[in-house]
Design an enzyme around this catalytic site. Structure first.
Site, PDB file in Angstrom:
ATOM      1  CB  CYS A   3      -1.008  -0.038   1.134  1.00 10.29           C
ATOM      2  SG  CYS A   3      -2.429   1.011   0.778  1.00 10.29           S
TER       3      CYS A   3
ATOM      4  CG  HIS B  76      -3.289  -2.984   4.023  1.00 11.10           C
ATOM      5  ND1 HIS B  76      -2.084  -2.737   4.611  1.00 11.10           N
ATOM      6  CD2 HIS B  76      -3.666  -1.836   3.434  1.00 11.10           C
ATOM      7  CE1 HIS B  76      -1.740  -1.472   4.392  1.00 11.10           C
ATOM      8  NE2 HIS B  76      -2.677  -0.908   3.673  1.00 11.10           N
TER       9      HIS B  76
HETATM   10  N1  GLN Z   1      -1.872   6.940   2.271  1.00 10.10           N
HETATM   11  C1  GLN Z   1      -1.987   6.112   1.098  1.00 10.10           C
HETATM   12  C2  GLN Z   1      -3.310   6.274   0.412  1.00 10.10           C
HETATM   13  O1  GLN Z   1      -4.283   6.613   1.038  1.00 10.10           O
HETATM   14  C3  GLN Z   1      -1.708   4.662   1.470  1.00 10.10           C
HETATM   15  C4  GLN Z   1      -2.725   4.079   2.392  1.00 10.10           C
HETATM   16  C5  GLN Z   1      -2.346   2.766   2.974  1.00 10.10           C
HETATM   17  O2  GLN Z   1      -1.182   2.429   3.129  1.00 10.10           O
HETATM   18  N2  GLN Z   1      -3.364   2.019   3.380  1.00 10.10           N
HETATM   19  O3  GLN Z   1      -3.417   6.043  -0.783  1.00 10.10           O
END
Ligand code: GLN
Length: 240
Positions: free
Chosen positions: A92, A193
Site C-alpha cells: 500500500c 493489506h
Molecule cells: N496513504 C496512502 C493512500 O491513502 C496509502 C494508504 C495505505 O497504506 N493504506 O493512498
C-alpha cells in the site's frame, strides 16, 4: 532469513507487523534461522545485509516524512539490493513509495523509482474493501491472493511495467484498469493489506524461497490447516 523492516513505527497500518510475524514463524517452524532488523528515519540501510526488505502501509502524513528520508538515506541501497535480486516488498503506502511519485494536489511525494508506477490522489472516494486477485508468479499456473485494500491513491503502471495480478473482485491499482500491484523481478508492490501474508501463507513461502534463492519444493511442508482456512475466509469475504 534476514529481514529488514523500513520505518516499522511509521509505515505500519492494518497490522503490517503480521506480515513479518508470518515470515518469522514459517522460517522457525522449518528450522530456518530468522533475523529481523529495522531501519528508521535517519538510519542507514545496508544493501547487502538482508534477504528481504519490507515497507508497509502508511498514512499520507507519515509517507511524506518517510519519502524524504528514503530518497536521502536509503534509495541507493534499496536499488543495489534489488539489483542483486533481494526481495523488496511494498504494501500500500510502501508500494506507492517504490514507484516514481505520489501526487497529492499541488504536492508531489517522490518515490524511489524501483517500480515504473505513478500514484495520484484524485478527488474520488477512497478505494476500500475486500479484494482478491489472480497472480502467476512462475510458469506453473495461477494462484489467488486475497486481502483488504484501503487507499486514496490511484496507481498507474508505466508502459512496460508488469502488474502483480489481475483483479477478480475489488478495486486494485486504480479501480478501473483491472490491474493490481506491480512486479519487477523480486521487487513487488501491492495494495493488499489484510495483513497480506497471514491470509496468503503460500505467498509468504514464495517470498521466503525467492529471498533465500531456494526452489519452493525445497521448503518443508507445514500443517497449514489454519492458514488455508484464513485464506479461504479472505476469499469468501471478497466473493471469490
Ligand atoms: N496513504 C496512502 C493512500 O491513502 C496509502 C494508504 C495505505 O497504506 N493504506 O493512498
Amino acid at each position: 532469513m534476514r529481514v529488514c523492516a523500513l520505518y516499522p513505527d511509521l509505515m505500519n497500518i492494518y497490522a503490517d507487523r503480521g506480515n513479518l510475524l508470518v515470515l518469522e514463524h514459517r522460517c522457525a517452524w522449518r528450522g530456518i534461522g530468522f533475523e529481523l532488523s529495522s531501519s528508521g528515519l535517519g538510519e542507514p540501510l545496508d544493501a547487502d545485509a538482508h534477504d528481504l526488505y519490507y515497507l508497509g502501509g502508511g498514512q499520507d502524513r507519515d509517507q511524506r516524512l518517510c519519502a524524504e528520508d528514503l530518497i536521502e538515506t536509503k534509495r541507493d541501497a534499496l536499488h543495489a539490493a534489488a539489483a542483486r535480486d533481494a526481495v523488496v516488498l511494498g504494501v500500500c503506502g510502501g508500494y506507492q513509495l517504490l514507484g516514481h511519485s505520489y501526487v497529492l494536489g499541488e504536492d508531489e511525494i517522490p518515490g524511489v523509482g524501483l517500480l515504473d508506477v505513478r500514484t495520484t490522489r484524485e478527488p474520488d472516494p477512497r478505494l476500500i474493501g475486500n479484494i482478491a486477485i489472480e497472480v502467476s508468479l512462475d510458469d506453473d499456473g495461477k494462484s489467488v491472493l486475497a486481502g483488504f485494500e484501503n487507499h486514496g491513491g490511484r496507481t498507474y503502471l508505466g508502459k512496460s511495467q508488469e502488474a502483480l495480478g489481475r483483479v477478480l473482485e475489488g478495486h486494485g491499482n486504480d479501480g478501473r484498469s483491472g490491474f493490481e500491484g506491480a512486479r519487477a523481478g523480486n521487487t513487488i508492490g501491492t495494495y493488499l493489506h489484510g495483513p497480506l501474508l497471514p491470509k496468503n501463507a503460500w505467498f509468504a513461502d514464495w517470498l521466503i524461497a525467492m529471498a533465500l534463492r531456494l526452489d519452493l519444493s525445497e521448503l518443508a511442508p507445514l500443517d497449514d490447516a489454519f492458514e488455508r482456512a484464513a485464506h479461504l475466509s479472505a476469499r469468501r469475504a471478497a466473493g471469490v
